[in-house]
Design a protein around this motif. Structure first.
Motif, PDB file in Angstrom:
ATOM      1  N   PRO A  36       0.821  -1.214   0.000  1.00 35.95           N
ATOM      2  CA  PRO A  36       0.000   0.000   0.000  1.00 35.95           C
ATOM      3  C   PRO A  36       0.854   1.263   0.000  1.00 35.95           C
ATOM      4  N   CYS A  39       4.271   2.339   2.247  1.00 38.12           N
ATOM      5  CA  CYS A  39       4.857   1.189   2.941  1.00 38.12           C
ATOM      6  C   CYS A  39       6.377   1.134   2.791  1.00 38.12           C
ATOM      7  N   GLY A  40       6.949   1.992   1.947  1.00 41.44           N
ATOM      8  CA  GLY A  40       8.408   2.062   1.849  1.00 41.44           C
ATOM      9  C   GLY A  40       8.994   1.534   0.547  1.00 41.44           C
ATOM     10  N   THR A  43      11.264   4.132  -1.259  1.00 37.13           N
ATOM     11  CA  THR A  43      12.472   4.369  -0.469  1.00 37.13           C
ATOM     12  C   THR A  43      13.453   3.216  -0.672  1.00 37.13           C
ATOM     13  N   GLU A 162       6.554   2.550 -10.314  1.00 39.60           N
ATOM     14  CA  GLU A 162       5.186   2.745 -10.835  1.00 39.60           C
ATOM     15  C   GLU A 162       5.238   3.214 -12.278  1.00 39.60           C
TER      16      GLU A 162
HETATM   17  P1  ATP Z   1       3.661   5.282  -2.638  1.00 38.87           P
HETATM   18  O1  ATP Z   1       3.075   4.047  -3.248  1.00 38.87           O
HETATM   19  O2  ATP Z   1       2.615   6.207  -2.092  1.00 38.87           O
HETATM   20  O3  ATP Z   1       4.697   5.951  -3.463  1.00 38.87           O
HETATM   21  P2  ATP Z   1       5.760   3.993  -1.079  1.00 38.87           P
HETATM   22  O4  ATP Z   1       5.439   2.647  -0.533  1.00 38.87           O
HETATM   23  O5  ATP Z   1       6.610   4.073  -2.290  1.00 38.87           O
HETATM   24  O6  ATP Z   1       4.409   4.783  -1.276  1.00 38.87           O
HETATM   25  P3  ATP Z   1       7.733   5.649   0.177  1.00 38.87           P
HETATM   26  O7  ATP Z   1       7.714   6.722  -0.850  1.00 38.87           O
HETATM   27  O8  ATP Z   1       8.898   4.742   0.217  1.00 38.87           O
HETATM   28  O9  ATP Z   1       6.391   4.805   0.133  1.00 38.87           O
HETATM   29  O10 ATP Z   1       7.591   6.349   1.602  1.00 38.87           O
HETATM   30  C1  ATP Z   1       7.563   5.597   2.804  1.00 38.87           C
HETATM   31  C2  ATP Z   1       7.225   6.514   3.951  1.00 38.87           C
HETATM   32  O11 ATP Z   1       8.348   7.383   4.207  1.00 38.87           O
HETATM   33  C3  ATP Z   1       6.039   7.419   3.697  1.00 38.87           C
HETATM   34  O12 ATP Z   1       5.261   7.473   4.871  1.00 38.87           O
HETATM   35  C4  ATP Z   1       6.655   8.763   3.357  1.00 38.87           C
HETATM   36  O13 ATP Z   1       5.805   9.810   3.769  1.00 38.87           O
HETATM   37  C5  ATP Z   1       7.948   8.734   4.138  1.00 38.87           C
HETATM   38  N1  ATP Z   1       9.002   9.497   3.436  1.00 38.87           N
HETATM   39  C6  ATP Z   1       9.519   9.232   2.230  1.00 38.87           C
HETATM   40  N2  ATP Z   1      10.479  10.122   1.903  1.00 38.87           N
HETATM   41  C7  ATP Z   1      10.583  10.983   2.945  1.00 38.87           C
HETATM   42  C8  ATP Z   1      11.390  12.125   3.219  1.00 38.87           C
HETATM   43  N3  ATP Z   1      12.314  12.551   2.369  1.00 38.87           N
HETATM   44  N4  ATP Z   1      11.178  12.757   4.395  1.00 38.87           N
HETATM   45  C9  ATP Z   1      10.266  12.324   5.287  1.00 38.87           C
HETATM   46  N5  ATP Z   1       9.480  11.252   5.082  1.00 38.87           N
HETATM   47  C10 ATP Z   1       9.619  10.585   3.932  1.00 38.87           C
END
Ligand code: ATP
Length: 359
Positions: A36, A39-40, A43, A162
């Motif tokens: 979802p 979830c990270g 990152t 994505e």
């Molecule tokens: P999405 O599908 O919405 O892109 P994701 O699973 O790829 O989500 P990430 O972008 O990895 O999620 O982010 C993971 C968490 O870390 C999120 O809650 C996001 O708000 C937080 N986050 C990501 N980058 C930063 C940053 N530079 N500073 C603070 N928080 C961050």
């Protein structure tokens, strides 16, 4: 190139974005990072790429620690959801860009660049668009050009975040199949991020399911769909019916009702949640029957070969809603109607203990 991620931890202030992630990406595989929003996934992808630093842990590329290797030297190709192709450059120049940017000694001649660009444009089946500008392309065409551009520098790893997220459902579906075919030709180790379970199950060799910065399960699409390791995975990978109950001998007791299930590995009286997908439930109309769960038909949707029957729990499951998928013919054979009281009988059931153990 194989990729290994070892005990990766990433913190943004107080927030834990990645919590002790360890994963193996064998050479030549196409792996989906699925989970979802938040979830990270992104990152983790950025840490593998070298665009973000982990607070702890290691990334190994072909067994070598990559922490001191600069992004440019990691030989990684990227495609993002909104890949900004250079607006003022033609498709040809966009794809040629990475090769032209190479240091003098490594830069191919213009003739070689021309051949390579045409070869790549043929590979993504858009050779005829070489002289267009990005604004003259459809979204799907832009993403294929972005992929050609990523491939131009001959990456040993492809990271896709994505890549089809901004496109409409039909184009997404086409591109998904196309990506799978392209990967089968090129065999470049590829990791793509998606929050769309259908996309992950359809395209990937293996799926990594993530939630709240942790890995919930890794497996082939078949493994994760058929044998979800956790309630989260079960719920994330498709529609599901939930029954809350307690282990009672060789069955699960849900209010006054009973679900037959092999529960020998669970303690008598343990609180459980039982899961069944809509196609794993059948409907019993015999008024004398006591098997399964009592429910009342709320609505029957029967447009094609399969029918969806929506039901409300009664007796022990009052307040719960259920969904059953059976053939339209079975709806007719059973003479099902709105408001009818029936029983739901699972053909397959997965039982999770409330604290996480399974049975
Ligand atoms: P999405 O599908 O919405 O892109 P994701 O699973 O790829 O989500 P990430 O972008 O990895 O999620 O982010 C993971 C968490 O870390 C999120 O809650 C996001 O708000 C937080 N986050 C990501 N980058 C930063 C940053 N530079 N500073 C603070 N928080 C961050």
């Amino acid at each position: 190139m194989s990729i290994q991620v070892k005990n990766i931890h990433k913190q943004f202030g107080d927030f834990t974005a990645l919590d002790d992630i360890s994963l193996d990406f064998p050479s030549g595989e196409l792996v989906a990072l699925l989970g979802p929003s938040g979830c990270g996934k992104t990152t983790l992808l950025r840490i593998i790429a070298g665009l973000e630093q982990a607070d702890a842990g290691q990334v190994l590329l072909d067994g070598e620690d990559a922490s001191s290797t600069h992004v440019r030297e990691r030989q990684v190709g990227f495609v993002f959801q909104h890949y900004a192709l250079f607006k003022h450059m033609t498709v040809f120049d966009n794809v040629a860009f990475g090769m032209r940017m190479k240091p003098r000694g490594q830069r191919p001649s213009e003739a070689k660049i021309r051949d390579k660009v045409h070869e790549l444009l043929k590979l993504v089946q858009l050779d005829w668009l070489a002289d267009r500008f990005p604004s003259q392309l459809s979204g799907g065409q832009r993403q294929r050009i972005a992929l050609a551009r990523a491939l131009a520098v001959e990456p040993r790893v492809l990271l896709l975040d994505e890549p089809f997220g901004a496109l409409d459902a039909k184009v997404r579906k086409e591109l998904r199949r196309w990506l799978r075919k392209l990967h089968d030709e090129l065999h470049i180790t590829s990791i793509f991020v998606t929050h769309d379970q259908e996309e992950a199950l359809e395209v990937a060799d293996r799926v990594v399911l993530m939630d709240h910065g942790k890995v919930e399960q890794i497996g082939t699409p078949e493994e994760v769909y058929r044998h979800p390791a956790t309630p989260f995975v079960y719920g994330f990978l498709g529609s599901v019916n939930l029954f809350h109950g307690r282990v009672d001998g060789e069955s699960v007791r849900v209010g006054d009702d009973t679900l037959a299930h092999q529960t020998s590995d669970l303690a008598h009286g343990a609180e459980v949640v039982a899961f069944a997908r809509p196609h794993e439930l059948d409907i019993d109309t015999d008024p004398a029957s006591t098997a399964g769960i009592a429910a009342r038909i709320n609505r029957i949707l029967a447009f094609g070969v399969t029918a969806r029957v929506e039901l409300d729990g009664i007796n022990g499951s009052t307040g719960q809603h259920f969904e059953v998928e059976i053939t339209r013919q079975r709806v007719l054979d059973l003479g099902l109607t709105d408001g009818q009281d029936v029983r739901l009988v699972p053909s397959r059931l997965k039982v999770f203990e409330k604290d996480g153990a399974t049975g």
